[in-house]
Design a protein around this motif. Structure first.
Motif, PDB file in Angstrom:
ATOM      1  N   ARG A  81      29.425  23.431 -56.144  1.00 47.33           N
ATOM      2  CA  ARG A  81      29.429  24.864 -56.447  1.00 47.33           C
ATOM      3  C   ARG A  81      30.453  25.109 -57.537  1.00 47.33           C
ATOM      4  O   ARG A  81      31.614  24.684 -57.423  1.00 47.33           O
TER       5      ARG A  81
ATOM      6  N   THR B  21      38.188  29.084 -63.058  1.00 43.46           N
ATOM      7  CA  THR B  21      36.886  28.481 -62.793  1.00 43.46           C
ATOM      8  C   THR B  21      37.095  27.321 -61.835  1.00 43.46           C
ATOM      9  O   THR B  21      37.957  26.459 -62.064  1.00 43.46           O
TER      10      THR B  21
ATOM     11  N   ARG C 211      32.606  25.943 -67.284  1.00 40.28           N
ATOM     12  CA  ARG C 211      31.556  25.644 -66.302  1.00 40.28           C
ATOM     13  C   ARG C 211      30.602  24.579 -66.832  1.00 40.28           C
ATOM     14  O   ARG C 211      30.219  23.657 -66.104  1.00 40.28           O
TER      15      ARG C 211
ATOM     16  N   SER D 259      36.254  33.192 -61.121  1.00 39.70           N
ATOM     17  CA  SER D 259      36.833  34.383 -60.499  1.00 39.70           C
ATOM     18  C   SER D 259      37.819  35.024 -61.463  1.00 39.70           C
ATOM     19  O   SER D 259      38.739  34.352 -61.948  1.00 39.70           O
TER      20      SER D 259
ATOM     21  N   ASN E 202      32.092  28.221 -59.767  1.00 39.40           N
ATOM     22  CA  ASN E 202      32.207  29.675 -59.873  1.00 39.40           C
ATOM     23  C   ASN E 202      33.433  30.056 -60.688  1.00 39.40           C
ATOM     24  O   ASN E 202      34.406  29.300 -60.758  1.00 39.40           O
TER      25      ASN E 202
END
Length: 209
Positions: A127, A141, A109, A131, A129
């Motif tokens: 965005r 990611t 990230r 998971s 994120n």
């Protein structure tokens, strides 16, 4: 179930055998487990406190000054930041390794934020994120921008395919997905060249400027 043993007491009363740092540290770690099994508070257990003091004494015996240790620690920190662990983690099976998964995706990230800025896209417009679907999942990611989507996994089906990316239109996928090695996540110039030869000049003009 709580039950007590006298392991930590024996160790704490025989400190002469714990004169090296590995021995002192091992004894303390084992004593902490011993105390926890007994359900007793660590901060009030006499054996634990004695073993902590012994560890401090042993560590102090041959250690450099505090200032020297702080300088060495700062130097080591810079070295770790300069060589992110995600490159070492990538390609390995980490499905059952929670620490490796946390490290990989945290660093992925951060690297995505830096990559976006380097290719001329505002990270605040994206965005990002992670998971992870269950303990057996290595996780994904994903970065999604109005013009670009990038997905990163610790291990691709084929070597050097940990990154997949495609053009977006208003945040929706359009066109085919392309793949790239994880190393390009940390090499903005290489990734920008790959963008130019696959989905077009996205971000390239601003980077060149």
């Amino acid at each position: 179930m709580f039950y007590d043993t006298h392991y930590r007491h024996n160790e704490a009363l025989s400190l002469d055998a714990l004169g090296t740092l590995p021995a002192a540290l091992h004894a303390l770690n084992a004593a902490v487990d011993d105390c926890s099994r007994a359900g007793k508070p660590l901060d009030r257990d006499a054996a634990i406190l004695l073993l902590i003091r012994n560890l401090a004494d042993v560590a102090e015996r041959d250690a450099a000054s505090v200032n020297t240790l702080r300088q060495r620690c700062a130097h080591d920190r810079v070295a770790v930041i300069a060589a992110p662990a995600l490159l070492d983690i990538a390609g390995n099976n980490i499905a059952g390794n929670d620490a490796a998964k946390r490290t990989f995706h945290y660093q992925a990230r951060r690297a995505l934020v830096a990559l976006l800025a380097a290719i001329g896209l505002d990270p605040d417009d994206a965005r990002i994120n992670t998971s992870i679907r269950g303990n057996d999942d290595e996780g994904t990611t994903e970065m999604r921008h109005a013009d670009l989507a990038i997905r990163i996994v610790p291990r691709g089906f084929v070597l050097d395919t940990e990154i997949s990316f495609n053009r977006c239109r208003d945040g929706q996928d359009v066109g085919r997905a392309y793949r790239a090695p994880i190393a390009e996540l940390l090499d903005a110039s290489a990734f920008q060249r790959r963008l130019s030869t696959t989905i077009g000049e996205l971000g390239a003009t601003r980077l060149a400027a």
